[in-house]
Design a protein around this motif. Structure first.
Motif, PDB file in Angstrom:
ATOM      1  N   LYS A 303       0.540  -0.985   0.183  1.00 57.91           N
ATOM      2  CA  LYS A 303      -0.192  -0.313  -0.063  1.00 57.91           C
ATOM      3  C   LYS A 303       0.869   1.224  -0.145  1.00 57.91           C
ATOM      4  O   LYS A 303       0.636   2.316  -0.577  1.00 57.91           O
ATOM      5  CB  LYS A 303      -1.096  -0.285   1.627  1.00 57.91           C
ATOM      6  CG  LYS A 303      -2.405  -1.173   0.809  1.00 57.91           C
ATOM      7  CD  LYS A 303      -2.712  -0.563   2.348  1.00 57.91           C
ATOM      8  CE  LYS A 303      -4.606  -1.460   1.820  1.00 57.91           C
ATOM      9  NZ  LYS A 303      -5.282  -1.631   3.537  1.00 57.91           N
ATOM     10  N   ALA A 304       1.738   1.395   0.949  1.00 58.40           N
ATOM     11  CA  ALA A 304       3.055   2.098   1.037  1.00 58.40           C
ATOM     12  C   ALA A 304       3.082   2.862  -0.545  1.00 58.40           C
ATOM     13  O   ALA A 304       3.649   4.157  -1.148  1.00 58.40           O
ATOM     14  CB  ALA A 304       3.963   1.931   1.147  1.00 58.40           C
ATOM     15  N   LEU A 305       3.781   1.327  -1.142  1.00 59.16           N
ATOM     16  CA  LEU A 305       4.571   1.734  -2.171  1.00 59.16           C
ATOM     17  C   LEU A 305       3.502   2.350  -3.557  1.00 59.16           C
ATOM     18  O   LEU A 305       3.578   3.069  -4.774  1.00 59.16           O
ATOM     19  CB  LEU A 305       4.624   0.175  -2.944  1.00 59.16           C
ATOM     20  CG  LEU A 305       5.958   0.092  -2.583  1.00 59.16           C
ATOM     21  CD1 LEU A 305       6.357  -1.861  -3.059  1.00 59.16           C
ATOM     22  CD2 LEU A 305       7.284   0.511  -3.450  1.00 59.16           C
ATOM     23  N   VAL A 334      -0.518   3.332 -14.983  1.00 58.55           N
ATOM     24  CA  VAL A 334      -0.409   1.500 -14.467  1.00 58.55           C
ATOM     25  C   VAL A 334       0.370   0.473 -14.912  1.00 58.55           C
ATOM     26  O   VAL A 334       0.820  -0.172 -14.229  1.00 58.55           O
ATOM     27  CB  VAL A 334      -1.888   0.488 -15.323  1.00 58.55           C
ATOM     28  CG1 VAL A 334      -2.212  -0.666 -15.022  1.00 58.55           C
ATOM     29  CG2 VAL A 334      -3.302   1.563 -14.619  1.00 58.55           C
ATOM     30  N   ASP A 335       0.966   0.593 -16.130  1.00 58.49           N
ATOM     31  CA  ASP A 335       2.012   0.333 -16.624  1.00 58.49           C
ATOM     32  C   ASP A 335       2.845   0.297 -15.529  1.00 58.49           C
ATOM     33  O   ASP A 335       4.161  -0.278 -15.228  1.00 58.49           O
ATOM     34  CB  ASP A 335       2.548   0.891 -18.237  1.00 58.49           C
ATOM     35  CG  ASP A 335       1.597   0.715 -18.500  1.00 58.49           C
ATOM     36  OD1 ASP A 335       0.836  -0.591 -18.722  1.00 58.49           O
ATOM     37  OD2 ASP A 335       2.044   0.715 -20.137  1.00 58.49           O
ATOM     38  N   LEU A 340       6.524  -1.514 -10.849  1.00 60.14           N
ATOM     39  CA  LEU A 340       7.298  -1.124  -9.783  1.00 60.14           C
ATOM     40  C   LEU A 340       6.852  -2.116  -8.733  1.00 60.14           C
ATOM     41  O   LEU A 340       7.887  -2.863  -7.852  1.00 60.14           O
ATOM     42  CB  LEU A 340       7.190   0.014  -8.856  1.00 60.14           C
ATOM     43  CG  LEU A 340       7.210   0.441  -7.763  1.00 60.14           C
ATOM     44  CD1 LEU A 340       9.018   0.724  -7.557  1.00 60.14           C
ATOM     45  CD2 LEU A 340       6.215   1.277  -6.992  1.00 60.14           C
ATOM     46  N   LEU A 341       5.572  -2.459  -8.725  1.00 57.47           N
ATOM     47  CA  LEU A 341       4.987  -3.794  -7.801  1.00 57.47           C
ATOM     48  C   LEU A 341       5.848  -5.241  -7.903  1.00 57.47           C
ATOM     49  O   LEU A 341       6.171  -5.866  -7.263  1.00 57.47           O
ATOM     50  CB  LEU A 341       3.503  -3.829  -8.320  1.00 57.47           C
ATOM     51  CG  LEU A 341       2.949  -3.164  -7.359  1.00 57.47           C
ATOM     52  CD1 LEU A 341       1.239  -2.399  -7.325  1.00 57.47           C
ATOM     53  CD2 LEU A 341       3.279  -2.410  -5.513  1.00 57.47           C
ATOM     54  N   VAL A 347       2.179  -8.411  -6.360  1.00 57.79           N
ATOM     55  CA  VAL A 347       1.387  -8.632  -7.167  1.00 57.79           C
ATOM     56  C   VAL A 347       0.275  -7.188  -7.895  1.00 57.79           C
ATOM     57  O   VAL A 347       0.953  -6.568  -7.815  1.00 57.79           O
ATOM     58  CB  VAL A 347       0.119  -9.724  -6.999  1.00 57.79           C
ATOM     59  CG1 VAL A 347      -1.083  -8.410  -6.089  1.00 57.79           C
ATOM     60  CG2 VAL A 347      -1.024 -10.445  -7.832  1.00 57.79           C
ATOM     61  N   GLN A 348       0.263  -7.457  -9.284  1.00 56.24           N
ATOM     62  CA  GLN A 348       0.152  -6.282  -9.889  1.00 56.24           C
ATOM     63  C   GLN A 348      -1.283  -5.293  -9.749  1.00 56.24           C
ATOM     64  O   GLN A 348      -2.146  -5.653  -8.902  1.00 56.24           O
ATOM     65  CB  GLN A 348       0.060  -5.817 -11.521  1.00 56.24           C
ATOM     66  CG  GLN A 348       1.382  -6.580 -11.779  1.00 56.24           C
ATOM     67  CD  GLN A 348       1.555  -7.157 -13.557  1.00 56.24           C
ATOM     68  OE1 GLN A 348       0.443  -7.322 -13.958  1.00 56.24           O
ATOM     69  NE2 GLN A 348       2.620  -6.711 -14.016  1.00 56.24           N
TER      70      GLN A 348
END
Length: 393
Positions: A303-305, A334-335, A340-341, A347-348
């Motif tokens: 969530k922080a990311l 989104v991309d 990053l995730l 998970v994306q």
């Protein structure tokens, strides 16, 4: 690679937004957020799989459904928590979004006789959480067993064997979460799985460190952007030297504000009218302290990311390419967020998850997604009469 780790999640996102009618004249996100019922969603999926196992009762009868599921667990050597706990999942709240809760959901999936693909779907659509963190020994073994028709009891035996083995230092240990899942999907024997996980276990700790470093980088980047954004919009300077001040800029409120020596907000955003899956582990000072101390859950880190990436992406767009912002940057956002995730082992973006949906909603059609995010906070938190102490006039 695993289908949901790449294009599958993006396709889900596109489908979800294409099929949802957004109306920015109404309360932001109200239609989705207020209609969300995680308990009903969880029970519906549990009921559907129980039916496949022979349950003939009514979906609304959580007591009978719970008894049936517990009995299935006993028959399949996948012992669930007490009957009262299972009934609570079906009537009040699914298992918590922490490691203990995830363990319970895996046991439930074993009890219901789900294979790996069905378990992925249950996690994503019923539990609204990421499936199979392959850098967790338990979850990697569960994936293998479900992929090969093996029981929960067999999974526990393998886990004990792996965890009791001496540590192996391997400089070439696989660190990419998606690659680990792909490798395990190609393994057919228990011996090969045990050998693979023992040999690569030393690389599994890199996930949290990579994410922590990214969060530190994003915090510093966002501090700089916040000062530039304020100067652009208000022709002045603002202090953004710590996480508290940064979160004030992002969310539009100062959580630690006081009036006459008392806190302005008598309840935190964690008790707001936002759905629990948004409120729980919502990035605040405490959550960033957990991350700094290495004690944060992966839900807290993820969530922080997302919130930091959301702010950095759209603040940068506002400052440097406002004309692009007006044309919409949803897919670019989104991309970049998915990249990053994935790099951090998470998970994306997945739009059935209310937290992800909140940022996707703000990014999708608003002229200024940063303002739209603050609007949601206003409506579901700051405008709530229960939020303020009587000192506010």
């Amino acid at each position: 690679m695993m289908e949901y780790e790449n294009n599958y999640a993006t396709q889900l996102a596109e489908d979800a937004f294409a099929n949802f009618e957004f109306n920015y004249c109404d309360v932001p996100g109200k239609e989705y957020i207020e209609s969300l019922d995680i308990v009903t969603t969880f029970r519906d999926y549990a009921y559907a799989y129980a039916q496949r196992n022979g349950f003939e009762g009514d979906k609304s009868n959580a007591d009978a459904l719970g008894k049936f599921i517990v009995r299935l667990g006993e028959e399949r050597n996948a012992p669930l928590s007490s009957l009262n706990t299972v009934k609570n999942w079906l009537k009040k709240a699914p298992p918590a979004a922490n490691q203990s809760g995830r363990e319970n959901v895996y046991i439930l999936c074993f009890a219901l006789g789900l294979n790996a693909q069905e378990t992925k779907e249950f996690f994503l659509k019923a539990y609204l959480e990421r499936p199979f963190n392959y850098k967790n020994i338990h979850e990697a073994v569960y994936f293998f067993c479900m992929n090969n028709g093996l029981s929960y009891a067999e999974a526990q035996r393998m886990i004990e064997k792996i965890e009791s083995a001496p540590e192996v230092e391997n400089d070439d240990a696989e660190q990419v979460t998606e690659q680990i899942g792909y490798d395990i999907s190609l393994i057919n024997t228990e011996d090969d799985l045990v050998k693979y996980l023992i040999n690569n276990r030393s690389g599994f700790t890199v996930q949290s460190q990579t994410a922590t470093n990214k969060i530190k980088e994003l915090i510093e980047e966002c501090k700089g952007l916040a000062k530039k954004e304020y100067k652009l919009l208000h022709s002045g300077d603002i202090s953004v030297e710590n996480v508290d001040e940064l979160l004030t800029v992002i969310t539009g409120y100062y959580a630690r504000e006081t009036v006459n020596g008392e806190k302005l907000y008598k309840q935190s955003i964690s008790k707001s009218k936002l759905p629990e899956l948004i409120r729980k582990n919502f990035p605040q000072r405490e959550q960033f302290k957990q991350i700094e101390d290495g004690k944060a859950s992966f839900d807290t880190i993820r969530k922080a990311l997302i919130i930091l990436k959301f702010y950095s992406f759209f603040a940068d767009a506002l400052i440097h390419k406002a004309e692009d912002l007006e044309n919409g940057l949803f897919y670019e956002f989104v991309d970049e967020t998915n990249e990053l995730l994935a790099e951090c082992g998470y998970v994306q973006l997945y739009w059935r998850n209310p937290y992800d949906w909140l940022f996707g909603y703000c990014a999708y059609g608003a002229t200024n997604p940063l303002d739209e995010f603050k609007n949601v906070i206003d409506i579901f938190y700051l405008d709530d009469e229960d939020t303020y102490k009587e000192t506010k006039k």
